[in-house]
Design an enzyme around this catalytic site. Structure first.
Site, PDB file in Angstrom:
ATOM      1  N   GLY A 100       1.910  14.292  10.315  1.00 30.70           N
ATOM      2  CA  GLY A 100       2.891  12.941  12.191  1.00 30.70           C
ATOM      3  C   GLY A 100       2.349  12.911  12.872  1.00 30.70           C
TER       4      GLY A 100
ATOM      5  CE  LYS B 201      -3.986  10.392  10.368  1.00 29.28           C
ATOM      6  NZ  LYS B 201      -4.759  11.314  11.858  1.00 29.28           N
TER       7      LYS B 201
ATOM      8  CB  THR C 213      -4.012   8.549  14.442  1.00 30.92           C
ATOM      9  OG1 THR C 213      -3.632   9.279  13.809  1.00 30.92           O
ATOM     10  CG2 THR C 213      -5.777   9.013  13.822  1.00 30.92           C
TER      11      THR C 213
ATOM     12  CD  GLU D  47     -11.170  16.367   8.389  1.00 26.96           C
ATOM     13  OE1 GLU D  47     -12.282  16.568   7.713  1.00 26.96           O
ATOM     14  OE2 GLU D  47     -11.025  17.894   7.992  1.00 26.96           O
TER      15      GLU D  47
END
Length: 335
Positions: free
Chosen positions: A136, A191, A248, A281
């Site tokens: 989230g 994302k 993000t 990541e």
């Protein structure tokens, strides 16, 4: 009282451990670096990753995986996605027989294209019903200030999701439950790739029109991949999809957005990696996400150019030209 062991003493692992402890869950953090373990356990701080943040006095820390897992109900995994397999194999002998394994990781494994829950089931030898994932819009820089936030806790077993929800629910931190593990994991992993693209655009000096285009078309890419893998399309309209994507892609607190921004400003990949203290990541997962998409014949043009820029020497301007020169298609949901 529920007991949790959090494996990973970086910023997100420590922050989630803080949340668990403040919610009344008896929590121990495992860390490989003795100096961080001693700081968390003795001084109630993590000076390397969360400087100036006071951690709950009840939060414990250890460098002994067996001691961390002793009698734990929840084993929370907060290590870099590409290190999960090796770490989990080493920790498996100490795992309590009925513990729920919780993934905080947002990535897709290189080589296998497996989501983190799939790696956990394979390596730990547990059924999917004993696995939960958390995802989230959870920017650590805001959470450590106890700013209001929400998240998604997902498990195919609704009772497991509810149990985890209860373990981390605070007046300022609201977890919602979901049974769509596939969708929640894909939203969290992909994302990061889209945030790299937005960061590159921002670093190049491009405006909000470009950022909005990348985010919305990025959401379409996530939705297409999710549909191919059997995810619930509604997941991508929620916190674990659009919510996490927006946070993000737009926040300067985002590691992936910042990484992309530095690339867009002209820094080389090696220079950005050297300047980045924590794991972004999307840098590694973009390759496995693209491979996963190709295996399922899913078109993901933004992901393709991110891989080109990050790994194949493509310049940001070349990437922008490539995206803009694509043949336009009808704008429909998930297309």
């Amino acid at each position: 009282m529920t007991k949790a062991a959090v494996f990973g003493s970086g910023s997100w692992g420590t922050t989630f451990a803080m949340i668990l402890a403040e919610a009344g869950t008896r929590t121990t953090v495992w860390g490989r670096r003795e100096e961080i373990v001693k700081a968390i356990d003795g001084r109630h701080e993590n000076p390397d990753y969360l400087p100036g943040v006071a951690l709950p006095p009840s939060l414990r820390a250890t460098a002994d995986p067996a001691a961390a897992m002793d009698d734990a109900d929840l084993v929370v995994l907060a290590v870099p996605a590409q290190t999960l397999r090796g770490n989990l194999a080493a920790w498996r002998p100490y795992m309590p027989e009925k513990a729920v394994l919780v993934s905080l990781m947002k990535g897709v494994e290189l080589g296998t294209c497996k989501r983190m829950s799939e790696v956990i089931c394979e390596v730990a030898g547990v059924p999917l019903e004993r696995v939960a994932v958390v995802s989230g819009p959870n920017l650590v820089g805001e959470l450590v200030q106890r700013q209001p936030a929400a998240t998604v806790v997902a498990s195919v077993d609704e009772a497991v999701a509810t149990r985890l929800q209860e373990a981390c629910h605070l007046p300022w931190f609201r977890p919602y439950t979901n049974t769509d593990v596939v969708g929640v994991e894909l939203g969290g992993a992909v994302k990061n790739v889209i945030a790299l693209a937005v960061g590159v655009a921002v670093g190049m000096g491009l405006g909000n029109n470009v950022a909005a285009t990348l985010m919305t078309r990025g959401l379409a890419e996530i939705s297409r991949l999710g549909a191919a893998l059997g995810a619930d399309p509604h997941t991508f309209a929620g916190l674990a999809g659009m919510g996490d994507l927006v946070a993000t892609c737009t926040s300067p607190l985002s590691r992936n957005r910042t990484f992309g921004e530095n690339l867009g400003r002209g820094m080389t990949l090696s220079e950005v990696i050297a300047a980045t203290k924590q794991t972004a990541e999307g840098v590694k997962s973009c390759e496995s996400v693209l491979e996963l998409a190709r295996k399922h014949d899913v078109e993901m043009p933004i992901t393709e150019v991110v891989v080109g820029v990050v790994h194949d020497g493509m310049s940001p301007r070349e990437a922008a030209m490539l995206l803009m020169s694509r043949t336009p298609k009808p704008e429909r949901y998930g297309v």
